[in-house]
Write a protein that holds these residues in place. Sequence first.
Motif, mmCIF file in Angstrom:
data_model
loop_
_atom_site.group_PDB
_atom_site.id
_atom_site.type_symbol
_atom_site.label_atom_id
_atom_site.label_comp_id
_atom_site.label_asym_id
_atom_site.label_seq_id
_atom_site.Cartn_x
_atom_site.Cartn_y
_atom_site.Cartn_z
ATOM 1 N N LEU A 1 -8.619 7.702 0.386
ATOM 2 C CA LEU A 1 -7.347 8.366 0.113
ATOM 3 C C LEU A 1 -6.184 7.434 0.464
ATOM 4 C CD1 LEU A 1 -5.822 10.961 -0.703
ATOM 5 C CD2 LEU A 1 -5.964 11.663 1.677
ATOM 6 N N LEU A 2 -6.278 6.767 1.588
ATOM 7 C CA LEU A 2 -5.243 5.810 1.966
ATOM 8 C C LEU A 2 -5.196 4.644 0.987
ATOM 9 C CD1 LEU A 2 -5.705 5.807 5.838
ATOM 10 C CD2 LEU A 2 -3.793 6.791 4.547
ATOM 11 N N LYS A 3 -6.361 4.226 0.492
ATOM 12 C CA LYS A 3 -6.406 3.141 -0.493
ATOM 13 C C LYS A 3 -5.640 3.533 -1.754
ATOM 14 C CE LYS A 3 -9.474 0.459 -3.430
ATOM 15 N NZ LYS A 3 -10.823 0.340 -3.978
ATOM 16 N N GLU A 4 -5.815 4.771 -2.199
ATOM 17 C CA GLU A 4 -5.139 5.241 -3.411
ATOM 18 C C GLU A 4 -3.625 5.125 -3.292
ATOM 19 O OE1 GLU A 4 -6.317 9.260 -4.200
ATOM 20 O OE2 GLU A 4 -8.438 8.734 -4.324
ATOM 21 N N ASN A 5 -3.115 5.336 -2.106
ATOM 22 C CA ASN A 5 -1.674 5.374 -1.900
ATOM 23 C C ASN A 5 -1.092 4.116 -1.263
ATOM 24 O OD1 ASN A 5 -0.864 8.330 -2.581
ATOM 25 N ND2 ASN A 5 -2.801 8.450 -1.501
ATOM 26 N N PHE A 6 -1.936 3.324 -0.617
ATOM 27 C CA PHE A 6 -1.487 2.124 0.086
ATOM 28 C C PHE A 6 -2.481 0.990 -0.161
ATOM 29 C CE2 PHE A 6 0.279 5.754 2.295
ATOM 30 C CZ PHE A 6 1.618 5.409 2.393
ATOM 31 N N GLU A 7 -2.620 0.626 -1.413
ATOM 32 C CA GLU A 7 -3.639 -0.358 -1.791
ATOM 33 C C GLU A 7 -3.424 -1.713 -1.117
ATOM 34 O OE1 GLU A 7 -5.963 -2.087 -5.697
ATOM 35 O OE2 GLU A 7 -4.520 -0.477 -5.946
ATOM 36 N N ASP A 8 -2.181 -2.142 -0.971
ATOM 37 C CA ASP A 8 -1.924 -3.423 -0.311
ATOM 38 C C ASP A 8 -2.402 -3.413 1.139
ATOM 39 O OD1 ASP A 8 -0.839 -4.484 -2.604
ATOM 40 O OD2 ASP A 8 1.240 -4.174 -1.994
ATOM 41 N N CYS A 9 -2.169 -2.305 1.829
ATOM 42 C CA CYS A 9 -2.624 -2.182 3.220
ATOM 43 C C CYS A 9 -4.144 -2.166 3.287
ATOM 44 C CB CYS A 9 -2.043 -0.915 3.861
ATOM 45 S SG CYS A 9 -0.244 -0.966 4.033
ATOM 46 N N PHE A 10 -4.763 -1.500 2.319
ATOM 47 C CA PHE A 10 -6.224 -1.462 2.244
ATOM 48 C C PHE A 10 -6.770 -2.879 2.068
ATOM 49 C CE2 PHE A 10 -10.298 -1.044 0.103
ATOM 50 C CZ PHE A 10 -10.910 -0.010 0.791
ATOM 51 N N LYS A 11 -6.153 -3.636 1.149
ATOM 52 C CA LYS A 11 -6.611 -5.007 0.893
ATOM 53 C C LYS A 11 -6.446 -5.888 2.122
ATOM 54 C CE LYS A 11 -5.887 -4.985 -4.092
ATOM 55 N NZ LYS A 11 -5.092 -5.529 -5.208
ATOM 56 N N LYS A 12 -5.357 -5.721 2.843
ATOM 57 C CA LYS A 12 -5.152 -6.499 4.071
ATOM 58 C C LYS A 12 -6.211 -6.140 5.108
ATOM 59 C CE LYS A 12 -0.203 -7.165 3.460
ATOM 60 N NZ LYS A 12 1.140 -6.801 3.926
ATOM 61 N N ALA A 13 -6.544 -4.855 5.212
ATOM 62 C CA ALA A 13 -7.565 -4.422 6.168
ATOM 63 C C ALA A 13 -8.938 -4.962 5.785
ATOM 64 C CB ALA A 13 -7.583 -2.896 6.258
ATOM 65 N N LEU A 14 -9.179 -5.153 4.501
ATOM 66 C CA LEU A 14 -10.449 -5.732 4.056
ATOM 67 C C LEU A 14 -10.668 -7.119 4.637
ATOM 68 C CD1 LEU A 14 -10.799 -4.889 0.247
ATOM 69 C CD2 LEU A 14 -12.358 -4.213 2.072
#
Length: 78
Positions: free
Chosen positions: A21-34
Motif C-alpha cells: 500500500l505504501l509502495k502504491e502511494n510512495f514508490e520512490d520511498c519504496f525504491k529507496k528502501a529496497l
Amino acid sequence: MDKIYEDSVFSVDREEELAKLLKENFEDCFKKALTELENPEEEIPSPGQIVGYIEQLPEVEQAKALAIVNDWFDNLDD
C-alpha cells in the motif's frame, strides 16, 4: 505496529500488505528502501524501512502517509 502482530506469532501477510500500500502511494520511498535489502529481487522492504524515507518528505506528504496508514489500520479485520 502492534496491531499488525497482535494475537499472532508473526503476520508477514499484513506487513506485506501495508508495504505494498505504501509502495502504491510512495514508490520512490519504496525504491529507496529496497536498496537496504540483501536480495531486493526476492524481498520487499518492511513498512518501517519505507516510513524511514517518508519521514524525509515534506510534512504534507508525511500527513498523507499517516492518513493512509491510519485508514489501513482502521480497516484491519479484528
